[in-house]
Enzyme design. Structure first.
Site, PDB file in Angstrom:
ATOM      1  N   THR A  98      19.602 -85.065  11.622  1.00 34.57           N
ATOM      2  CA  THR A  98      19.140 -85.106  10.498  1.00 34.57           C
ATOM      3  C   THR A  98      18.327 -83.658  10.192  1.00 34.57           C
ATOM      4  OG1 THR A  98      19.063 -87.345  10.722  1.00 34.57           O
ATOM      5  CG2 THR A  98      17.531 -86.591   9.112  1.00 34.57           C
ATOM      6  N   LYS A 173      20.822 -89.153   3.807  1.00 39.18           N
ATOM      7  CA  LYS A 173      20.407 -89.944   5.104  1.00 39.18           C
ATOM      8  C   LYS A 173      18.716 -89.756   4.844  1.00 39.18           C
ATOM      9  CE  LYS A 173      19.901 -91.008   9.042  1.00 39.18           C
ATOM     10  NZ  LYS A 173      19.601 -90.367  10.508  1.00 39.18           N
TER      11      LYS A 173
END
Lengths: 295, 328
Positions: A98, A173
């Protein structure tokens, strides 16, 4: 057609993901600076290296490292993947860590002169999902590259969502994580209060799940105990989770500061998350160890 | 406590039954008063009337009760005038109003010249403490349960409310046929006040989700992501929440919260009230609650910008195609 897969970052997520890819019959190479993490793969006859550049021959390179700096480093560093790429054989680089959409877009600009095909593919589902192959994979980037990567992703997760151009999956995300982080923190305070009032946690969770309070901690039929037990197994695990939460919320705050609109809740969440510590750990442990619910 | 039985001939029968069974058997509710004929109370009252209950309505707002004149419903000028009903649903806004409706000079107790069995059903969201305090001042013939609701105006109209209940089992059994008309889902939470506690905790999470998801959807829209697609992905991930549950996207939910300035102001008022209750509960409990306090401060300071965010979500186009889910 993808025959060979490199996995860079053999940690809590990367290791089980690599095992699944190997089990599915792909030719695998694993890469990590930590030799201990590689040992089990070496024993299983998998090629292992500490240098990302040695992964450049694979058809696809999955990058599952902890920080955006590490992502840049394994791609562009002295021993990075790019240092090993040959003109006639250019891998797909899938960033599964991420990071902010801005960081991945920056990376794409830096890589542009090369023919490297960068996609973003962050995952949700945690180490357990990685183990079981039940991750959710969000993808962003060139659709052909994502299509090509599909058979590899299929052994990692049951659901893949294409979110748009490069960076879109990372934005998705972050959006997901901010909600999950906020819900983990506030639901814990609510569960703690419920316990103080003598309410049964499993029952509380069932009610929340049927109402406006529904969140990821309320959906488990066994109650929220197991979820908080996994998030706060010990002080060290809690500390790493807190670091990830702070990183997520910081990234969201950064995204918000450059978007139209005002985002006071994200800012406030950031301040609260920065203040969390021992008290919150104790609270989560108390939930984790609460007696199991009535039927 | 004496069995709730109006018929002397049945006393013999009741002697062989447990008290709980007796109340459950004989407290048959035929007449219902609804106090507080607002956005929620009015459609709920209409449903009860349609189901055949003898209805009495009561509200200080003459326009609200006027809608019921000529429908066969009795209109009570004050809660005291409605005191003859078997059950009284209380749907007013504030703890003080609940107190006044029951204990005030023109409250239900003031109207019960001859004490008769009646069941007070507090459906407003107030703290458990307030209810327990009122309950201590009731004569034994006046029973009280709490039954806070969620599901909004649409749920009230369609009879699809979720109703949390707290109180003695026999009272909950007696009120069930009434509540059945209002909501398919009735969830017993424990004794008097527990449903309120549950409701307040749920609302706290619901508010937090509405506020944070409101910013998150706005961010996603700014990034060019389709809100319905965002919801679909959230549902498959850890960000799933009450707003992402609607497969059509979050638009209609935010349109309800922020239909216009007036309805948004009402939403803000409810959020602040609920968070006031949870912060009060937290202040009296052990442990630290930094997120609850942060949320309270945040919601106290919300205003135009949040209204704009929510309107932006409500009005965002649905891209129209199903979000792409590839691979299985």
């Amino acid at each position: 057609m993808i025959g060979s897969v490199a996995v860079i970052g053999i940690g809590a997520m990367g290791a089980p993901m690599a095992r699944r890819i190997h089990a599915a019959g792909f030719e695998l190479i694993v890469c990590d600076s930590n030799a201990v993490a590689l040992a089990a793969f070496v024993d299983a006859g998998v090629r292992a290296t500490s240098l990302p550049m040695e992964c450049a021959d694979a058809d696809i390179v999955l990058i599952i490292v902890a920080t955006p700096d590490q992502v840049r480093d394994v791609i562009l560093g002295e021993h990075g993947v790019m240092a090993g790429v040959r003109a006639q054989r250019v891998p797909i680089l899938a960033v599964m860590s991420t990071m902010s959409s801005r960081a991945i877009e920056d990376l794409a600009r830096t890589l542009q002169p090369s023919a490297v095909r960068l996609i973003d593919a962050p995952v949700s589902g945690g180490a357990l999902g990685a183990e079981k192959g039940t991750l959710t994979i969000m993808t962003g980037g060139n659709e052909q590259d994502i299509e090509a990567a599909k058979p590899v992703f299929a052994c990692l997760g049951t659901q893949q969502f294409h979110c748009g151009a490069l960076g879109a999956a990372q934005a998705m995300k972050i959006v997901n994580n901010v909600l999950a982080d906020a819900n983990a923190v506030i639901a814990a305070e609510a569960y703690r209060l419920a316990m103080a009032q003598g309410l049964d946690l499993a029952h509380v969770a069932r009610v929340l799940n049927a109402s406006s309070g529904r969140n990821f901690t309320s959906g488990d039929p066994a109650g929220p105990q197991a979820i908080y037990a996994s998030m706060a197994q010990d002080r060290q695990g809690f500390t790493s989770l807190l670091a990830i939460i702070r990183k997520d919320v910081g990234t969201a705050d950064d995204l918000a500061s450059r978007a139209g609109g005002a985002f006071p809740a994200i800012r406030a969440l950031k301040a609260v998350c920065e203040s969390l510590g021992d008290e919150t750990f104790a609270q989560w442990r108390r939930i984790a160890t609460a007696p199991p619910g009535r039927a | 406590m004496a069995p709730h039985c109006h018929c002397a001939a049945r006393q013999g029968v009741t002697a062989v039954l447990s008290t709980a069974q007796t109340r459950g058997l004989f407290m048959l509710i035929r007449s219902v008063a609804v106090i507080g004929i607002g956005a929620m109370g009015a459609p709920m009252a209409r449903r009860l009337q349609a189901a055949g209950f003898e209805l009495t309505v009561c509200d200080s707002n003459a326009a609200a009760v006027a809608a019921f004149s000529g429908t066969g419903a009795q209109v009570a000028q004050t809660p005291a005038d409605s005191a003859g009903a078997d059950a009284t649903l209380i749907l007013v806004s504030t703890p003080q109003q609940v107190r006044d409706v029951v204990l005030g000079a023109r409250g239900i107790l003031a109207g019960s010249a001859t004490p008769r069995t009646t069941l007070l059903v507090v459906m407003s969201t107030v703290s458990a403490e307030v209810l327990q305090d009122i309950s201590r001042q009731l004569p034994s013939t006046v029973r009280m349960i709490d039954a806070p609701i969620s599901g909004g105006v649409r749920g009230a109209e369609e009879g699809t409310l979720t109703i949390l209940t707290g109180g003695d089992e026999q009272d909950l059994r007696a009120i069930k046929p009434v509540l059945d008309q209002l909501g398919a889902q009735q969830i017993p939470c424990g004794s008097l006040g527990d449903a309120q506690t549950m409701k307040i905790l749920n609302n706290t999470l619901g508010i937090s989700i509405a506020v944070i998801a409101g910013e998150v959807y706005r961010l996603a829209i700014e990034r060019g992501l389709d809100p319905a697609r965002v919801s679909l992905v959230l549902e498959a991930c850890s960000g799933r929440n009450s707003r992402s549950k609607d497969p059509a996207g979050p638009q209609s939910g935010y349109a309800v919260l922020a239909g216009d300035r007036t309805s948004y102001a009402r939403t803000e008022g409810i959020m602040r009230k609920d968070l006031g209750l949870v912060v009060e509960m937290a202040a009296k409990s052990k442990g630290e609650y930094p997120m609850l306090r942060g949320l309270k401060a945040l919601v106290d300071a919300l205003g135009d910008e949040t209204f704009d965010n929510w309107r932006r979500i409500a009005e965002s186009p649905s891209i129209g195609h199903r979000p792409t889910e590839v691979g299985q």
